[in-house]
Design a protein around this motif. Sequence first.
Motif, mmCIF file in Angstrom:
data_model
loop_
_atom_site.group_PDB
_atom_site.id
_atom_site.type_symbol
_atom_site.label_atom_id
_atom_site.label_comp_id
_atom_site.label_asym_id
_atom_site.label_seq_id
_atom_site.Cartn_x
_atom_site.Cartn_y
_atom_site.Cartn_z
ATOM 1 N N ALA A 87 65.584 39.295 134.521
ATOM 2 C CA ALA A 87 66.768 39.151 133.675
ATOM 3 C C ALA A 87 67.207 37.699 133.590
ATOM 4 O O ALA A 87 67.594 37.204 132.527
ATOM 5 N N ALA A 88 67.116 36.996 134.720
ATOM 6 C CA ALA A 88 67.529 35.595 134.737
ATOM 7 C C ALA A 88 66.654 34.740 133.846
ATOM 8 O O ALA A 88 67.138 33.891 133.092
ATOM 9 N N VAL A 89 65.355 34.934 133.901
ATOM 10 C CA VAL A 89 64.444 34.129 133.086
ATOM 11 C C VAL A 89 64.697 34.362 131.604
ATOM 12 O O VAL A 89 64.719 33.420 130.799
ATOM 13 N N ARG A 90 64.923 35.603 131.221
ATOM 14 C CA ARG A 90 65.183 35.901 129.801
ATOM 15 C C ARG A 90 66.455 35.203 129.328
ATOM 16 O O ARG A 90 66.498 34.665 128.217
ATOM 17 N N ARG A 91 67.497 35.226 130.150
ATOM 18 C CA ARG A 91 68.754 34.578 129.751
ATOM 19 C C ARG A 91 68.589 33.066 129.653
ATOM 20 O O ARG A 91 69.087 32.424 128.735
ATOM 21 N N LEU A 92 67.914 32.486 130.624
ATOM 22 C CA LEU A 92 67.764 31.034 130.648
ATOM 23 C C LEU A 92 66.925 30.524 129.484
ATOM 24 O O LEU A 92 67.250 29.501 128.863
ATOM 25 N N GLU A 93 65.837 31.219 129.178
ATOM 26 C CA GLU A 93 64.960 30.749 128.113
ATOM 27 C C GLU A 93 65.627 30.831 126.741
ATOM 28 O O GLU A 93 65.267 30.106 125.822
ATOM 29 N N SER A 94 66.593 31.727 126.585
ATOM 30 C CA SER A 94 67.268 31.882 125.294
ATOM 31 C C SER A 94 68.597 31.135 125.230
ATOM 32 O O SER A 94 69.352 31.300 124.264
ATOM 33 N N GLU A 132 64.524 27.665 117.633
ATOM 34 C CA GLU A 132 65.811 27.985 117.030
ATOM 35 C C GLU A 132 66.326 29.292 117.586
ATOM 36 O O GLU A 132 65.597 30.285 117.667
ATOM 37 N N GLY A 133 67.579 29.305 118.023
ATOM 38 C CA GLY A 133 68.194 30.501 118.540
ATOM 39 C C GLY A 133 69.121 31.128 117.521
ATOM 40 O O GLY A 133 69.021 30.903 116.318
ATOM 41 N N ALA A 134 70.064 31.933 118.025
ATOM 42 C CA ALA A 134 71.003 32.621 117.140
ATOM 43 C C ALA A 134 71.896 31.617 116.419
ATOM 44 O O ALA A 134 72.278 30.587 116.973
ATOM 45 N N GLY A 194 57.790 31.257 129.596
ATOM 46 C CA GLY A 194 58.707 30.430 128.834
ATOM 47 C C GLY A 194 57.964 29.470 127.931
ATOM 48 O O GLY A 194 56.824 29.091 128.181
ATOM 49 N N ARG A 195 58.593 29.021 126.861
ATOM 50 C CA ARG A 195 57.988 28.050 125.950
ATOM 51 C C ARG A 195 58.752 26.745 126.059
ATOM 52 O O ARG A 195 59.895 26.662 125.635
ATOM 53 N N PRO A 196 58.163 25.708 126.636
ATOM 54 C CA PRO A 196 58.874 24.434 126.716
ATOM 55 C C PRO A 196 59.049 23.846 125.341
ATOM 56 O O PRO A 196 58.359 24.203 124.391
ATOM 57 N N GLY A 197 59.976 22.906 125.238
ATOM 58 C CA GLY A 197 60.235 22.290 123.939
ATOM 59 C C GLY A 197 61.426 22.926 123.292
ATOM 60 O O GLY A 197 62.295 23.478 123.945
ATOM 61 N N GLU A 198 61.478 22.894 121.969
ATOM 62 C CA GLU A 198 62.652 23.394 121.281
ATOM 63 C C GLU A 198 62.271 24.502 120.315
ATOM 64 O O GLU A 198 61.161 24.591 119.815
#
Length: 689
Positions: free
Chosen positions: A568-575, A410-412, A404-408
Amino acid sequence: MRAAVPNSFPFTAVVGMDELQLALVLAAISPAIGGVLIRGEKGTAKSTAVRALTEILPPVDVVPGCRFSCDPERPDPTCPDGPHTGERVVRAARLVELPVGATEDRVLGSLHLEKALAEGVTAYEPGLLAAAHRGLLYVDEVNLLHDHLVDVLLDAAAMGRATVERDGVSITHPARFVLVGTMNPEEGELRPQLLDRFGLTVDVVASRDPAVRVEVMRARLAYEADPDGFVARYAGPQRELAERIVKARDLLSEVILTDAALRQIAEICASFDVDGMRADLVTARTAVAHAAWSGRTVVEVDDVRAAAKLALPHRRRRNPFDAPGLDAEQLEEAINNSTPPDDPDDDPNGPGGPGGTGGAGPDDQSGPGDAAATTDERDAATSGSDAPEASSRGRDTGDGTAGGRPGEREGANGAEVVGSSAPYKARLLSVQTAGAGVAGRRSRALTEVGRVVGERARVGREAGRPHLLGTVRSAAPYQKVRGRTGPGLVVRADDVRLAVREGREGNLVLFCVDASGSMGTKKRMTEVKTAIVSLLLDAYQRRDTVGLVTFAGPAATVALPPTGSVEAAVRRLESLPTGGRTPLAEGLLQAADVLRIAAIRDPRRRPLLVLVTDGRATYGDKAYDRARQAAGWLAQRGIATVVVDCEPRRGIRLGLAAELAGDLGAEYLDLGDVAAGNLIRAVTERKVA
């Protein structure tokens, strides 16, 4: 138990699964490798390939009448059916299937109940492990196997024997088998202890090449239209492959594993930082088997390369967040930097190349033996797929974020995405009161598995595991009245007693998270995400189920349905993006709907709802009133809830989350007073009603 049948789908007719076929063949050539784990999405012919393998395996010499398949050349001196004479019979190789819902008695074997009741003698009825000795043990959906069965498999795989000590039976018998498992990673991961017991692993993905997919459809439809005719067309390739396996087995003892090759294997395993020595041993055995399969008597670089690609992917994972797989560039760099074999002029692309025919003859130009030969082409063909991206997400980034990348970022649609920080080990405090939930590793509960703590009468035609001694004690006082004349015991339906077992249960922890702009600082969302990720890691280890509902903007979203899949959980949470208005009522109703569906699918798993919010509701008419009504509706259904207040401590505090907790009948926590680690403790310490 399943044996090969004449019209089963031919192993050589499986299309586009060269690496899978190679792994299965190598495990069949050298059972000491330790079996194969096949990971892949649904509908990728995993089970078809495994079941087809038995048709090409060499037959087995066994002692006639021995229920444990003893080898006539080396019969087991402790075999319960011994002592054996020198007689022998030949039978086909055996594939034994272990169902996910099997009982421990069925797997290990148990007291022969009919003989015990009718004849008054203690006799042992062998289980699936005895049937699988010197054959294949196949577990479909192995990641869903109950923990107590996993423990049984671990013991048998480690010792090569099965031991039964129960109900007056004391038996030990050989249980050496090739363990083959299939799994869909979307349905949850495998325990590390069992994962390491699989010698090789293969990730199977359906081809995106239309030409390959056409071949798959054509083969399957032709088989369904005329099974006998389809099998007859592949009789020649099947026979040739079976003969090649026999030749490779005979050649196996003659293959030389040089000191230079051993050094190379050790340096490659060290470069991937794998735990323990099992990786080195499995890679060495696989390289020897690959050399024999290729018709060579000396292990070469290409054998080591092919072995590493199959033996190391599942062993380089440092934690459940790491995606399986092997970095091809890192492997080539490790091979180039390691000590070369004795002959530096070996051509990796020559006849002795990866999976090549090196000495196997010109007829072996296709089939599973060529899987490793086309590795470079497959790597190039899949360079644009999602696999490298998933692998990079799973690798340790060096900053403790496990991908994961902490911080901010831009998403969809330009929404802001806040990442989690480094996960931590969650403190485990089990539920104090004993439940009656699904088997797991967290809370004390009365379950179908575990140690026997008592007995009870059966109600009507209730199903369950009988308590043998309790049943006998119940029936014994009435034998004279019932007119018993022989040595048997007269037992009636109302005498049956069921065993009461105490074990551990797993829980469903559903997070309902406010992802709107009212959550305030990014730091709070980072703490919340980190808490969820850490709890998911603990849930993976403790066999809990975790889900995630988020609400922001105009609606609530099921970001993660109840699952045990860490990746799957980590991918959803990080995005997960943040921002927008706060549809609190919609979030509560969506969470209630998720719990309703979960209760239908798994009614025995006790839920715990964790609502993370500042209590504000800003979307729709009378938003806050609707939210309080939804909270009251949840409270009426007795759903155990924890409310975590994310309202800033400085400035004017409205106290809306505290009011909401009162409506829910929930425990109230202030995020400003507890760190993310304390949020985890609040979840695990909560007494589920």
